[in-house]
Design a protein around this motif. Structure first.
Motif, short mmCIF file in Angstrom:
data_model
loop_
_atom_site.label_atom_id
_atom_site.label_comp_id
_atom_site.label_asym_id
_atom_site.label_seq_id
_atom_site.Cartn_x
_atom_site.Cartn_y
_atom_site.Cartn_z
N GLY A 27 0.79 -1.22 0.00
CA GLY A 27 0.00 0.00 0.00
C GLY A 27 0.83 1.27 0.00
N PHE A 28 0.22 2.35 -0.48
CA PHE A 28 0.82 3.68 -0.41
C PHE A 28 -0.29 4.68 -0.16
CE2 PHE A 28 -0.03 2.85 -4.92
CZ PHE A 28 -0.73 3.99 -5.30
N GLU A 29 0.09 5.87 0.35
CA GLU A 29 -0.91 6.89 0.69
C GLU A 29 -0.73 8.20 -0.07
OE1 GLU A 29 -2.68 6.14 5.03
OE2 GLU A 29 -0.63 6.90 5.07
N SER A 30 0.23 8.24 -0.98
CA SER A 30 0.43 9.45 -1.79
C SER A 30 1.21 9.06 -3.03
CB SER A 30 1.20 10.51 -1.00
OG SER A 30 2.55 10.10 -0.78
N TRP A 31 1.20 9.96 -4.03
CA TRP A 31 2.00 9.70 -5.23
C TRP A 31 3.48 9.61 -4.88
CZ3 TRP A 31 -1.44 7.64 -7.64
CH2 TRP A 31 -2.53 8.24 -8.24
N LEU A 32 3.93 10.43 -3.92
CA LEU A 32 5.34 10.40 -3.55
C LEU A 32 5.70 9.07 -2.90
CD1 LEU A 32 8.07 11.76 -3.35
CD2 LEU A 32 7.31 12.92 -1.27
N GLU A 33 4.83 8.56 -2.03
CA GLU A 33 5.08 7.24 -1.44
C GLU A 33 5.12 6.17 -2.52
OE1 GLU A 33 2.65 6.00 1.81
OE2 GLU A 33 2.82 7.92 2.85
N ARG A 34 4.22 6.28 -3.50
CA ARG A 34 4.23 5.31 -4.61
C ARG A 34 5.54 5.38 -5.39
NH1 ARG A 34 1.16 6.93 -9.80
NH2 ARG A 34 2.94 8.34 -9.63
N ASP A 35 6.03 6.60 -5.66
CA ASP A 35 7.27 6.75 -6.40
C ASP A 35 8.44 6.13 -5.64
OD1 ASP A 35 5.88 8.10 -8.36
OD2 ASP A 35 6.50 10.10 -7.70
N ARG A 36 8.49 6.37 -4.34
CA ARG A 36 9.56 5.79 -3.55
C ARG A 36 9.44 4.28 -3.44
NH1 ARG A 36 14.35 8.10 -3.23
NH2 ARG A 36 14.19 10.35 -2.88
N LEU A 37 8.21 3.79 -3.38
CA LEU A 37 7.98 2.35 -3.37
C LEU A 37 8.48 1.72 -4.66
CD1 LEU A 37 6.71 -0.15 -2.10
CD2 LEU A 37 4.48 0.66 -2.90
N LEU A 38 8.24 2.39 -5.78
CA LEU A 38 8.70 1.93 -7.09
C LEU A 38 10.23 1.80 -7.10
CD1 LEU A 38 7.61 1.43 -10.04
CD2 LEU A 38 8.14 3.83 -10.46
N LEU A 39 10.92 2.80 -6.56
CA LEU A 39 12.38 2.77 -6.55
C LEU A 39 12.92 1.71 -5.61
CD1 LEU A 39 13.11 6.61 -6.66
CD2 LEU A 39 13.34 4.97 -8.52
N MET A 40 12.23 1.47 -4.49
CA MET A 40 12.65 0.40 -3.59
C MET A 40 12.47 -0.95 -4.26
SD MET A 40 11.54 1.63 0.26
CE MET A 40 9.85 2.14 -0.14
N ASP A 41 11.39 -1.11 -5.01
CA ASP A 41 11.13 -2.36 -5.72
C ASP A 41 12.20 -2.61 -6.78
OD1 ASP A 41 9.53 -4.64 -6.09
OD2 ASP A 41 8.34 -3.69 -7.67
N PHE A 42 12.75 -1.55 -7.34
CA PHE A 42 13.79 -1.64 -8.37
C PHE A 42 15.16 -1.96 -7.78
CE2 PHE A 42 16.83 0.71 -11.23
CZ PHE A 42 16.72 -0.12 -12.34
N ASP A 43 15.36 -1.68 -6.51
CA ASP A 43 16.66 -1.85 -5.85
C ASP A 43 16.94 -3.34 -5.65
OD1 ASP A 43 18.87 -1.93 -4.18
OD2 ASP A 43 18.17 -0.32 -2.88
N PRO A 44 18.00 -3.89 -6.27
CA PRO A 44 18.27 -5.33 -6.14
C PRO A 44 18.68 -5.75 -4.74
CG PRO A 44 20.07 -4.23 -7.29
CD PRO A 44 18.98 -3.22 -7.15
N ASP A 45 19.08 -4.81 -3.90
CA ASP A 45 19.46 -5.14 -2.53
C ASP A 45 18.26 -5.22 -1.58
OD1 ASP A 45 22.19 -5.34 -3.04
OD2 ASP A 45 22.49 -3.19 -2.80
N VAL A 46 17.08 -4.84 -2.07
CA VAL A 46 15.86 -4.92 -1.25
C VAL A 46 15.19 -6.27 -1.51
CG1 VAL A 46 13.54 -3.97 -0.91
CG2 VAL A 46 15.50 -2.43 -1.17
N VAL A 47 14.91 -7.02 -0.43
CA VAL A 47 14.30 -8.34 -0.57
C VAL A 47 12.92 -8.41 0.09
CG1 VAL A 47 16.52 -9.52 -0.76
CG2 VAL A 47 15.48 -9.22 1.50
N GLY A 48 12.53 -7.36 0.81
CA GLY A 48 11.21 -7.34 1.43
C GLY A 48 10.75 -5.91 1.69
N ILE A 49 9.46 -5.65 1.47
CA ILE A 49 8.89 -4.32 1.70
C ILE A 49 7.52 -4.48 2.34
CG2 ILE A 49 8.31 -2.07 0.69
CD1 ILE A 49 9.78 -2.99 -1.89
N GLY A 50 7.28 -3.79 3.44
CA GLY A 50 5.97 -3.77 4.06
C GLY A 50 5.57 -2.33 4.37
N SER A 51 4.29 -2.01 4.16
CA SER A 51 3.83 -0.64 4.41
C SER A 51 3.12 -0.55 5.76
CB SER A 51 2.90 -0.17 3.29
OG SER A 51 1.82 -1.06 3.12
N GLN A 52 3.20 0.64 6.39
CA GLN A 52 2.56 0.90 7.68
C GLN A 52 2.87 -0.24 8.66
OE1 GLN A 52 1.13 3.80 8.01
NE2 GLN A 52 0.85 4.40 5.89
#
Length: 207
Positions: A27-52
């Protein structure tokens, strides 16, 4: 820890983003959060993401306060990062206090804390384009093998797509490999991806 709500007339823009990293919606709550989520998803060093991920409670000397950070990120080395997303010009004193308390608590837990603002526009545009091809369904093994062979020698994006086969079938695979960073460009923050962008096989990736 918080429910994402949608209602007419709201000034923020919540939603769900399908993460290639987790294979689930985040989940995201703003366009900016969505943009940052997109970049985290692109980062190969990130293996897990949870919101709130959790509520943090404290007393500021006058009243009880609480804050729910935007994201909890697990990295490939096992470390954790708690992320809040807020543009610089939108940080009010109460926000700054919440971020500082979060940073102190994260340090005690052995986690890192980051407050992220507006990302680089060129990087975001490039990653946003590649994100259209993030789903594994875009990977076609024979085409991927041909593209790895072609781009073992750096060359223009469209020339390589044509050399690997029919561009209508090779381009989605090429963009998926760029999303995975099996293929890379020199600097995604300098110029927008285009037909002449120089692409090459990432170091350590077999042809």
């Amino acid at each position: 820890m918080r429910t994402f709500r949608w209602s007419r007339g709201e000034r923020h823009f919540p939603g769900w983003y399908w993460s290639a990293t987790t294979g689930r919606h985040v989940g995201f709550e703003s366009w900016l959060e969505r943009d940052r989520l997109l970049l985290m998803d692109f980062d190969p060093d990130v293996v897990g993401i949870g919101s709130q991920p959790f509520w943090l409670h404290w007393h500021d000397g006058g009243r009880e306060r609480r804050h729910a950070p935007d994201y909890f990120v697990r990295r490939a080395d096992g470390s954790a990062v708690v992320v809040d997303v807020r543009a610089d010009e939108r940080i009010e004193p109460k926000d700054a206090e919440a971020f500082e308390v979060t940073r102190l608590v994260c340090a005690q837990a052995g986690w890192r804390f980051e407050r992220l603002g507006i990302p680089d526009a060129v990087l975001l545009a490039n990653v946003r384009w590649l994100s259209r091809y993030r789903h594994p369904r875009c990977l076609h093994d024979p085409a991927a093998a041909r593209l790895r062979e072609v781009f073992s020698i750096p060359g223009p994006l469209m020339v390589g797509a044509d050399a690997a086969g029919d561009r209508l079938s090779t381009l989605p695979v090429l963009f998926h490999l760029l999303w995975l960073q099996v293929l890379i460009t020199e600097d995604t923050t300098v110029e927008l991806l285009g037909p002449g962008t120089i692409v090459h096989l990432a170091r350590g990736v077999a042809r």
